[in-house]
Design a protein around this motif. Structure first.
Motif, PDB file in Angstrom:
ATOM      1  N   ALA A 154       0.860  -1.182   0.000  1.00 37.64           N
ATOM      2  CA  ALA A 154       0.000   0.000   0.000  1.00 37.64           C
ATOM      3  C   ALA A 154       0.896   1.232   0.000  1.00 37.64           C
ATOM      4  N   MET A 155       0.592   2.222  -0.839  1.00 35.92           N
ATOM      5  CA  MET A 155       1.462   3.383  -0.993  1.00 35.92           C
ATOM      6  C   MET A 155       0.668   4.677  -1.028  1.00 35.92           C
ATOM      7  N   GLN A 156       1.343   5.746  -0.613  1.00 39.13           N
ATOM      8  CA  GLN A 156       0.757   7.080  -0.693  1.00 39.13           C
ATOM      9  C   GLN A 156       1.858   8.109  -0.799  1.00 39.13           C
ATOM     10  N   ALA A 157       1.795   8.962  -1.808  1.00 45.59           N
ATOM     11  CA  ALA A 157       2.762  10.051  -1.970  1.00 45.59           C
ATOM     12  C   ALA A 157       2.227  11.300  -1.287  1.00 45.59           C
ATOM     13  N   ILE A 158       3.143  12.041  -0.655  1.00 49.41           N
ATOM     14  CA  ILE A 158       2.759  13.252   0.055  1.00 49.41           C
ATOM     15  C   ILE A 158       3.876  14.282  -0.088  1.00 49.41           C
ATOM     16  N   GLU A 159       3.505  15.545  -0.245  1.00 48.16           N
ATOM     17  CA  GLU A 159       4.497  16.603  -0.326  1.00 48.16           C
ATOM     18  C   GLU A 159       4.914  17.028   1.075  1.00 48.16           C
ATOM     19  N   GLY A 160       6.196  17.365   1.216  1.00 51.01           N
ATOM     20  CA  GLY A 160       6.659  17.830   2.509  1.00 51.01           C
ATOM     21  C   GLY A 160       8.082  17.408   2.804  1.00 51.01           C
ATOM     22  N   GLU A 161       8.547  17.750   4.005  1.00 50.65           N
ATOM     23  CA  GLU A 161       9.896  17.430   4.434  1.00 50.65           C
ATOM     24  C   GLU A 161       9.943  16.007   4.964  1.00 50.65           C
ATOM     25  N   HIS A 162      10.925  15.241   4.485  1.00 52.50           N
ATOM     26  CA  HIS A 162      10.941  13.804   4.736  1.00 52.50           C
ATOM     27  C   HIS A 162      10.927  13.469   6.225  1.00 52.50           C
ATOM     28  N   LEU A 163      11.805  14.067   6.990  1.00 50.27           N
ATOM     29  CA  LEU A 163      11.900  13.733   8.409  1.00 50.27           C
ATOM     30  C   LEU A 163      10.591  14.001   9.133  1.00 50.27           C
TER      31      LEU A 163
END
Length: 264
Positions: A154-163
């Motif tokens: 299961a996957m989901q892409a999200i914008e933002g800072e990785h940490l």
């Protein structure tokens, strides 16, 4: 290891891993569809030179290819032709060599021909992505060898800072600060899962936590992709009811990731 190049335009990355088992057991795990289902992703393979191969990585994410090397139980190779938009074909060769102590050395090489470095990031992604799955392979051969397996991603892409995103993911799943050897329990939503922390990994580009229960493995991870972070939950189930458990679990995890992280 860094990408290697030569004067012909060939580029390649190579990895080696030592795992328990005989060459025959490793061949079953790495050159058959049911074998890949126990540690990597849903896979179908026509077991012969010229046979078709397909990896499914979730909704609308798949890669297909053709087998061009078939020498049981030691050498297996295939070429994928549509692994990325406008990408050149990429060849993979797997070599299995017996070692003392009922172990095998597995060597995997990905190679392609290109006149530019446009695909170097993707090849580096292959290299950094395999260790987590190799760890699942090692767990399967150590604790579940011979059992039927089923899996999903299961996957989901999200914008933002990785940490920041990784902290949010692990805190939500009660995995914050996980240490190898600890017992951790995932919450009932998306799905209760109780197990021992077998491995943790953190780099600027990729992070994961690996849990092992009595009848399964959970690989929870994140991977940086430019200004986005791809979150993934890869679950592996073992036993006669593995297919049923995977089918019931997949929509729970996919729905939870989308609901929790799609909006950022």
């Amino acid at each position: 290891m860094p990408i290697k190049k030569d004067g012909t335009g060939k580029r390649w990355v190579e990895m080696e891993v030592l795992v328990p088992g005989t060459p025959e057991q490793l061949w079953q795990a790495m050159a058959t569809g049911p074998g890949y289902n126990t540690w990597f992703t849903r896979t179908t393979i026509e077991e012969k030179v010229g046979g078709k191969l397909s990896f499914s990585f979730g909704p609308e994410m798949s890669s297909t290819g053709e087998i061009n090397l078939w020498e049981p139980p030691h050498r297996f190779g295939y070429t994928e032709y549509e692994w990325g938009e406008k990408a050149p074909p990429i060849a993979t060769e797997i070599t299995i060599t017996s070692r003392s102590g009922d172990q095998c050395l597995v060597r995997m090489v990905h190679s392609l021909f290109a006149s530019s470095d446009d695909w170097d990031d993707q090849m580096e992604g292959f290299e950094s992505g395999w260790p987590g799955f190799f760890a699942v392979l090692r767990l399967y051969l150590t604790h579940f060898a011979g059992k039927k397996g089923a899996c999903f991603q299961a996957m989901q892409a999200i914008e933002g800072e990785h940490l920041a995103i990784w902290k949010r993911l692990t805190e939500t799943l009660d995995l914050a600060g996980a240490n190898v050897g600890e017992h951790r329990e995932l919450p009932a939503v998306p799905q209760a899962f109780s197990g021992i922390v077998e491995q943790t990994e953190q780099s600027r580009k990729q992070r994961h936590v690996l849990l092992r229960s009595d009848d399964g493995v959970a690989l929870i991870g994140s991977y940086g992709m430019g200004d986005k972070v791809n979150l993934s939950a890869c679950l592996f189930f073992y036993g006669d009811d593995a297919d049923r458990r995977a089918a019931e679990s997949e929509p729970k995890w996919q729905g939870w990731l989308k609901e929790t992280f799609a909006s950022g």
